[in-house]
Design a protein around this motif. Structure first.
Motif, mmCIF file in Angstrom:
data_model
loop_
_atom_site.group_PDB
_atom_site.id
_atom_site.type_symbol
_atom_site.label_atom_id
_atom_site.label_comp_id
_atom_site.label_asym_id
_atom_site.label_seq_id
_atom_site.Cartn_x
_atom_site.Cartn_y
_atom_site.Cartn_z
ATOM 1 N N ARG A 133 0.819 -1.210 0.000
ATOM 2 C CA ARG A 133 0.000 0.000 0.000
ATOM 3 C C ARG A 133 0.853 1.259 0.000
ATOM 4 N N ALA B 259 -6.065 1.391 0.417
ATOM 5 C CA ALA B 259 -6.361 1.237 -1.005
ATOM 6 C C ALA B 259 -6.809 2.577 -1.584
ATOM 7 N N THR C 192 -3.029 4.210 -2.307
ATOM 8 C CA THR C 192 -2.565 3.307 -3.358
ATOM 9 C C THR C 192 -3.150 3.687 -4.717
ATOM 10 N N VAL D 118 0.643 -4.793 -5.030
ATOM 11 C CA VAL D 118 -0.733 -4.311 -4.911
ATOM 12 C C VAL D 118 -1.710 -5.449 -5.204
ATOM 13 N N VAL E 57 -3.035 -5.954 -1.433
ATOM 14 C CA VAL E 57 -3.901 -4.820 -1.080
ATOM 15 C C VAL E 57 -5.362 -5.194 -1.290
ATOM 16 N N THR E 58 -6.170 -4.919 -0.284
ATOM 17 C CA THR E 58 -7.613 -5.167 -0.366
ATOM 18 C C THR E 58 -8.369 -3.905 0.047
ATOM 19 N N TRP E 59 -9.646 -3.869 -0.316
ATOM 20 C CA TRP E 59 -10.521 -2.762 0.066
ATOM 21 C C TRP E 59 -11.058 -3.024 1.473
ATOM 22 N N PHE F 112 -7.651 -5.436 -4.627
ATOM 23 C CA PHE F 112 -7.636 -4.061 -5.118
ATOM 24 C C PHE F 112 -8.190 -3.961 -6.537
#
Length: 332
Positions: free
Chosen positions: A62, A67, A75, A101, A105-107, A118
């Motif tokens: 991130r 995100a 991000t 990412v 990376v997640t919401w 993401f």
């Protein structure tokens, strides 16, 4: 100073800058060979602004610890900047950063999309448009986002984040974000007839309104209802905001053949050129920037000048083709 000398002076000023600007100037405004353009573009990953942004990425993939956030250092926002700068998606640095990412990376923060990867996106088309644009540019699978966006197109041809709240009219802000995503997706995948039709309908939404007028009355849209931005004043970065220069940049990038519906917007851009042949940064949208990438408001801006010059060059070149075609047809 003659026009030719003025133009040379502006190009020299633009080239005396960051690699992210230099390579685009060489590609779009000079006759530099492709090898020279590619070499300059490669520097975005290792020097200057691009390298500084890449350095800020956390080990969890991130930027800014999120995100997305309401500043400009998340991000999504950093990936937007790296796309604007033209970071080569095939570079080792881009592959590493985007891979982190994708994998980590997640919401977070809302049940409707909590835990989504993401590049699966979230629920608002304005945000999904931005995620889709960077995802497609960096070679990621955004088919889920595209499918969702196709289902959210309104009857007038555009999109609006407020549609779930019973808004039936499209938003310039949301529409430009979605159009950029669909265009990047078409470039990355070759597109489908369904995606192309949707994008062309959205494109017509802007053109029917001459990029900044109300279709119903023809009046200039003075201010954006949601963000209070003035569309006739130019910003960089634009983030989720629409302005006339951003609309023209999309048309140029999409290879649109300009007609009389863009002429007034082109005149607006040309009118803002100062006596030194440069354009000022007129707006900086409030928010936390990860790094400074331009001058302050009111000062000559290399980013605005680059974008304005290539829009004017696109319009001039396409208009010349039309004139030549008419001459051939008339026997002239």
């Amino acid at each position: 100073m003659s026009q030719a000398k003025l133009n040379r002076s502006v190009i020299h000023w633009l080239l005396d800058s960051d690699p992210s600007i230099r390579w685009q100037v060489k590609r779009d405004l000079t006759d530099a060979p492709a090898s020279e353009v590619a070499a300059e573009r490669a520097r975005v990953a290792t020097e200057g602004l691009g390298a500084r942004l890449l350095f800020l990425q956390g080990g969890d993939g991130r930027w800014g610890g999120a995100a997305w956030n309401r500043g400009w250092d998340s991000t999504m926002h950093i990936l937007m900047l790296l796309r604007d700068m033209g970071l080569d998606p095939t570079s080792d640095q881009a592959r590493r950063a985007v891979g982190l990412v994708r994998d980590r990376v997640t919401w977070q923060g809302w049940a409707a999309h909590d835990g989504n990867p993401f590049f699966a996106g979230e629920v608002e088309p304005c945000i999904n448009g931005q995620v889709g644009a960077v995802g497609a540019y960096f070679g990621q699978d955004i088919q889920g986002i595209v499918d969702r966006l196709l289902g959210e197109q309104l009857s007038d041809g555009g999109w609006n984040c407020e549609a779930p709240h019973n808004s039936t009219r499209s938003s310039f802000n949301t529409t430009i974000c979605v159009l950029e995503a669909l265009l990047e997706h078409e470039r990355a995948t070759g597109g489908t007839p369904e995606v192309t039709r949707a994008r062309l309908r959205g494109q017509e939404y802007l053109l029917e309104r001459r990029l900044f007028r109300r279709r119903s009355t023809g009046e200039v849209i003075e201010r954006d209802r949601k963000g209070d931005a003035v569309w006739t004043r130019f910003a960089f970065p634009t983030w989720w905001h629409y302005d006339v220069l951003r609309g023209l940049e999309y048309m140029r990038s999409a290879g649109v053949r300009p007609d009389e519906r863009v002429a007034e917007a082109i005149e607006l851009v040309a009118s803002k050129r100062d006596g030194d042949g440069r354009w000022p940064l007129e707006v900086r949208h409030p928010g936390q920037m990860p790094i400074e990438i331009d001058e302050r408001e009111g000062r000559p801006s290399r980013w605005i000048t680059l974008r304005a010059l290539r829009v004017l060059a696109w319009y001039s070149a396409e208009s010349s083709k039309d004139a030549a075609g008419r001459g051939l047809y008339l026997g002239g």
